[in-house]
Design an enzyme around this catalytic site. Sequence first.
Site, PDB file in Angstrom:
ATOM      1  N   ARG A 215       0.841  -1.206   0.000  1.00 14.47           N
ATOM      2  CA  ARG A 215       0.000   0.000   0.000  1.00 14.47           C
ATOM      3  C   ARG A 215       0.869   1.247   0.000  1.00 14.47           C
ATOM      4  O   ARG A 215       0.542   2.249  -0.655  1.00 14.47           O
ATOM      5  CB  ARG A 215      -0.937  -0.034   1.208  1.00 14.47           C
ATOM      6  CG  ARG A 215      -2.008   1.037   1.160  1.00 14.47           C
ATOM      7  CD  ARG A 215      -3.090   0.798   2.169  1.00 14.47           C
ATOM      8  NE  ARG A 215      -2.602   0.877   3.547  1.00 14.47           N
ATOM      9  CZ  ARG A 215      -3.353   0.639   4.614  1.00 14.47           C
ATOM     10  NH1 ARG A 215      -4.624   0.297   4.469  1.00 14.47           N
ATOM     11  NH2 ARG A 215      -2.860   0.733   5.834  1.00 14.47           N
TER      12      ARG A 215
ATOM     13  N   LYS B 116      -2.742   6.243   1.529  1.00 14.20           N
ATOM     14  CA  LYS B 116      -2.632   6.702   2.925  1.00 14.20           C
ATOM     15  C   LYS B 116      -1.741   7.939   3.013  1.00 14.20           C
ATOM     16  O   LYS B 116      -0.692   7.950   3.672  1.00 14.20           O
ATOM     17  CB  LYS B 116      -2.138   5.553   3.823  1.00 14.20           C
ATOM     18  CG  LYS B 116      -2.786   5.594   5.196  1.00 14.20           C
ATOM     19  CD  LYS B 116      -2.686   4.275   5.894  1.00 14.20           C
ATOM     20  CE  LYS B 116      -3.051   4.361   7.354  1.00 14.20           C
ATOM     21  NZ  LYS B 116      -4.412   4.782   7.647  1.00 14.20           N
TER      22      LYS B 116
ATOM     23  N   GLU C  76     -16.397   6.187   4.270  1.00 12.93           N
ATOM     24  CA  GLU C  76     -15.684   5.637   5.421  1.00 12.93           C
ATOM     25  C   GLU C  76     -15.793   6.553   6.619  1.00 12.93           C
ATOM     26  O   GLU C  76     -16.224   7.704   6.514  1.00 12.93           O
ATOM     27  CB  GLU C  76     -14.234   5.302   5.068  1.00 12.93           C
ATOM     28  CG  GLU C  76     -13.325   6.468   4.827  1.00 12.93           C
ATOM     29  CD  GLU C  76     -11.887   5.998   4.500  1.00 12.93           C
ATOM     30  OE1 GLU C  76     -11.716   5.216   3.559  1.00 12.93           O
ATOM     31  OE2 GLU C  76     -10.957   6.454   5.170  1.00 12.93           O
TER      32      GLU C  76
HETATM   33  C1  COI Z   1      -4.787   2.869  11.514  1.00 10.41           C
HETATM   34  O1  COI Z   1      -5.805   2.228  11.819  1.00 10.41           O
HETATM   35  O2  COI Z   1      -3.664   2.361  11.528  1.00 10.41           O
HETATM   36  C2  COI Z   1      -4.900   4.248  11.076  1.00 10.41           C
HETATM   37  O3  COI Z   1      -4.212   4.634  10.203  1.00 10.41           O
HETATM   38  C3  COI Z   1      -5.764   5.148  11.796  1.00 10.41           C
HETATM   39  C4  COI Z   1      -4.951   6.262  12.388  1.00 10.41           C
HETATM   40  C5  COI Z   1      -5.279   7.554  11.740  1.00 10.41           C
HETATM   41  C6  COI Z   1      -5.102   6.305  13.855  1.00 10.41           C
END
Ligand code: COI
Length: 361
Positions: free
Chosen positions: A101, A203, A239
């Site tokens: 990813r 991400k 989401e």
């Molecule tokens: C995760 O679940 O790893 C995330 O990226 C959420 C994060 C923004 C706390």
Amino acid sequence: MATYVHPSSSPLLTSEGDEKYANVKWEELGFALTPTDYMYVAKCKQGESFSEGNIAPYGDISISPCSAIFNYGQGLFEGLKAYRAEDDRIRLFRPDQNALRMQTGAERLCMTSPSVEQFVEAVKLTVLANKKWVPPPGKGTLYVRPLLIGSGAILGLASAPEYTFLVYASPVGEYHKVSSGLLNLEVNHKYRRSHSGGTGGVKSCTNYCPVVKPFLEAKSSGFSDVLFLDAATGRNIEEISTCNIFIVKGNIVSTPPTSGTILPGITRKSIIELARDTGYQVQERDVSVDELLEAEEVFCTGTATVVKAVETVTFHDKKVKYKTGEETLSTKLYTVLTNIQMGVVEDKKGWMVEINHKCQG
Ligand code: COI
């Protein structure tokens, strides 16, 4: 935040004579930073390969004020967890998926990314170096945060001349620490998280900051989190601030598709597989708010969130309550998933990656 006490008198030693555990009040862990001892750092010039990284003491890093991450937000992050089993094995959940990813995100943001092998090795080294911070079984997990940032200086808009790949870690407990253990979501009809052709499907660091305002607004109205709708029609669910969503009706589980506007969650992907194994039909497709409001059960998935049941959803002045409790699919899937992660059952999927051999407590 959990209290950190300098490890001066821990009674638990490993066979190497090291303290087995850091002095953390494990029961108090929430999802907040407890700094650990070490981090991994590697650098590369644009288009070249990353140098072999180093484990360094955890601490501040020095970056140009003109770096691409500071000025243009050129950065990606990942999140995965290390789990300590009852027999003391420490294992990671599908780290190759995070690596892949990150590569997809790097391509979208014109960044140079580490290879899958380097990513997984970096995560393993970081966890091993911080082994005593991996909570005892049942007391939490070590959350690992890989970052890929444009660290080189660039004034005009362009990709950075240098990248930094960094991995740090923190012991964590539950992400959504709500007393009922259930989420009450507000469907947001004002802000959009993502749009077709944008970066909602990777991400990127820049996806998250804009979510804070609607999240805080939902919190101040008494909700535990916020659910976003699609930008194109405002009719379909996408989401939650930090996790994916599923609805259940009869034998059918539905979840929005990964067509570029939602994060392709690794827990989401795993839960789809586990739900199918359980005999449910899973559909990845557009899910309207109307369908959400008519669902029997709703739950969320994410690395930080794990699998969390939704008790209510509120859309404008309509509030709907869902089935929760022991008999629900989300409870079943939570148990199946966490049993694999914690080593309670055999990992027939080959999802877990071991990072150490049994160490004597
Ligand atoms: C995760 O679940 O790893 C995330 O990226 C959420 C994060 C923004 C706390």
